[in-house]
Design an enzyme around this catalytic site. Structure first.
Site: not given
Ligand code: NAI
Ligand code: MG
Length: 498
Positions: A195, A248-249, A253, A270, A304, A401
């Site tokens: 996804k 992701g966030s 996580g 990660e 990240c 972050e």
């Molecule tokens: P997010 O963690 O919400 O999104 C990342 C992925 O997780 C997307 O595919 C999203 O659809 C999915 N996701 C969201 N909620 C979920 C759930 N309940 N169950 C399963 N999957 C889910 O990140 P977001 O809101 O786009 O960004 C927010 C912050 O997260 C950023 O400002 C940054 O600080 C951090 N982030 C860190 C990343 C990294 O490389 N470690 C990458 C993206 C965001």
């Protein structure tokens, strides 16, 4: 900033692909979401809608997981030799290389990053990750074990694929993230439900077309576009999924760990970082300035491992802040399609608001803005490269972050390595750390003291063979390298009385 001058001409194949339709890849076929819902993906350079995308929900996840299960248990995938799997993955690398220019354009339009970055970073890295893991298919061995208990017996271990993998990826490097999760899973013999992030689904969908063209058996790779709360949550909760791999966030996580606890799914996470860039007084200061600026302004800080906290010795602090602030002013911010662009927009209005909120909170808590500090224009999601000084460890901008082009610069008084390491380690994250020094002894001692998954000294980057991941709240496990493929296996011990 100027928009739309000297922009690279978008190839017709890219425009055709973007027009769609964009469906879900399930069991080797493109199908519409069972709810028939769609969502829009936007071009961050102007906020315009690029395409309508199928929005998967629980019913689609059920179909995809069932297809992945059949392919894993009964399909040709489970009977394929490691060498045959390697050949398919290598062919995918070749196909991606042949279409690299097309992919670079799609990534720039969907994510906003400079076309040149997509060309020289995202595409080559993705292709090499596929080739690196293609090579692992035929090298994933167990070992025979020397035994001491009485009796005449023999024992060995073997590595078996963990099963059906749910991969949930972010939007900052969409193709690289998708490939970093697909390649080791496929090399290990797993099947996948991927996804991509809802902000940037397009390159994963284009990759799905290549996967079908090349002839991966049906059900081995399923791609479900959709939202985290619907498609993502259904994947993590699904009893037919054996492992979740997520980038992701930290907040999501935590949700994933709870969802996976029900049936003890394997989990790799990660989750981002707050990487310190530590400059010692003996460092090559010009190189440290350039390195520090690139580390936080590349990809508009949406990495990240971005170097978001600068720690410089007080003797060199002013020079560093002046240098990085000057570079911040020079960075050419604009539409990623413009040849001159060094920094594109951030990915979304939401991310623009988040970053602006952090800069405002830093200001209100007493930080001084030495460069940037604002939005650029009113069209698209552009943020100025920003340098803050006067930041203290208790401020949100230092603790959290930001995931934007915002550097917090701080100085330290004496080059007491324990103290410097303690300050650098004073964060809940532990993904990376960067050192600038010419003193080998300082470098090695500090590398040992820092609580970070990756320590870079005077530069150095990402490599498919080098494990990547975090200490503390930066995640669980490692991606890339040998550890990155072992994470998609179960270890089995076989003991036999002779
Ligand atoms: P997010 O963690 O919400 O999104 C990342 C992925 O997780 C997307 O595919 C999203 O659809 C999915 N996701 C969201 N909620 C979920 C759930 N309940 N169950 C399963 N999957 C889910 O990140 P977001 O809101 O786009 O960004 C927010 C912050 O997260 C950023 O400002 C940054 O600080 C951090 N982030 C860190 C990343 C990294 O490389 N470690 C990458 C993206 C965001
Ligand atoms: Mg989110």
């Amino acid at each position: 900033m100027s928009v739309n001058v000297l922009t690279a001409a978008i190839p017709a194949a890219v425009t055709d692909f973007i027009h769609g339709p964009h469906k879900l890849l399930i069991d080797g076929r493109w199908i519409t979401a069972s709810s028939e819902k769609t969502f829009s993906t936007r071009n961050p350079a102007d906020g315009s809608i690029l395409a309508e995308i199928a929005s998967a929900e629980a019913a689609d996840v059920d179909l995809a997981v069932a297809a992945a299960r059949r392919a894993f248990e009964d399909g040709p995938w489970s009977r394929m030799t490691p060498a045959a799997r390697a050949k398919l993955i290598w062919r995918l690398a070749d196909a991606l290389e042949a279409k690299a220019e097309e992919f670079a354009f799609i990534e720039t339009l969907d994510n906003g990053k400079p076309l040149n970055d997509a060309r020289i970073i995202d595409l080559p890295h993705s292709i090499e990750v596929l080739r690196y893991y293609a090579g692992w298919c035929t090298k994933l061995n167990g070992e025979s074990v020397s035994l001491s208990n009485p009796g005449t017996w023999h024992a060995y271990t073997m590595r078996e694929p963990v099963g059906v993998v749910g991969s949930i990826t972010p939007w900052n490097a969409p193709l690289m993230m998708a490939v970093s999760k697909l390649a080791p899973a496929l090399a290990a013999g797993c099947t996948v439900v991927l996804k991509p992030a809802e902000q940037t689904p397009l390159t994963a969908l284009r990759l799905g077309q290549l996967i079908l063209d090349i002839g991966f058996p049906e059900g081995v790779v399923n791609i479900l576009t959709g939202f985290g709360e619907t498609a993502g949550a259904a994947i993590t909760a699904h009893p037919g999924v054996d492992k979740i791999t997520f980038t992701g966030s930290a907040d999501v996580g935590r949700i994933i760990v709870k969802a996976a606890a029900g049936d003890f799914k394997r989990v790799t996470l990660e989750l981002g970082g707050k990487t310190p860039v530590i400059v010692f007084p003996d460092a090559d200061i010009d190189r440290a300035i350039e390195g520090a600026a690139r580390s936080i302004f590349s990809n508009a800080g949406q990495i990240c491992n971005a170097g978001s906290r600068l720690y410089a010795h007080r003797d060199v602090f002013d020079r560093l802040v002046e240098g990085v602030s000057r570079r911040a002013g020079e960075f050419r911010v604009g539409n990623g399609l413009q040849a001159s662009t060094q920094m594109g927009p951030v990915v979304s209005q939401e991310q623009l608001d988040r970053i602006s909120g952090f800069i405002a909170s830093g200001r209100s808590q007493g930080a001084e803005v030495r460069a940037g500090g604002g939005r650029i224009g009113s069209e698209g999601y552009f943020v100025q490269p920003t340098v803050l000084t006067g930041t203290r460890p208790d401020m949100d901008v230092v603790r959290q972050e930001i995931f934007g082009p915002v550097l917090c610069a701080m100085s330290y008084g004496e080059a007491d390595l324990d103290r410097v390491a303690r300050e650098a380690n004073a964060t809940s994250y532990g993904l990376g750390a960067v050192l600038w020094t010419k003193d080998l002894s300082t470098a090695h001692k500090m590398a040992k003291k820092l609580k970070a998954g990756t320590v870079r000294v005077n530069g150095g980057g990402l490599d498919p063979a080098l494990p990547f991941g975090g200490f503390k709240q930066s995640g669980w496990g490692r991606e890339l390298g040998r550890e990155g493929i072992e994470a998609y296996t179960e270890l089995k011990s076989v003991a036999m009385a002779l």
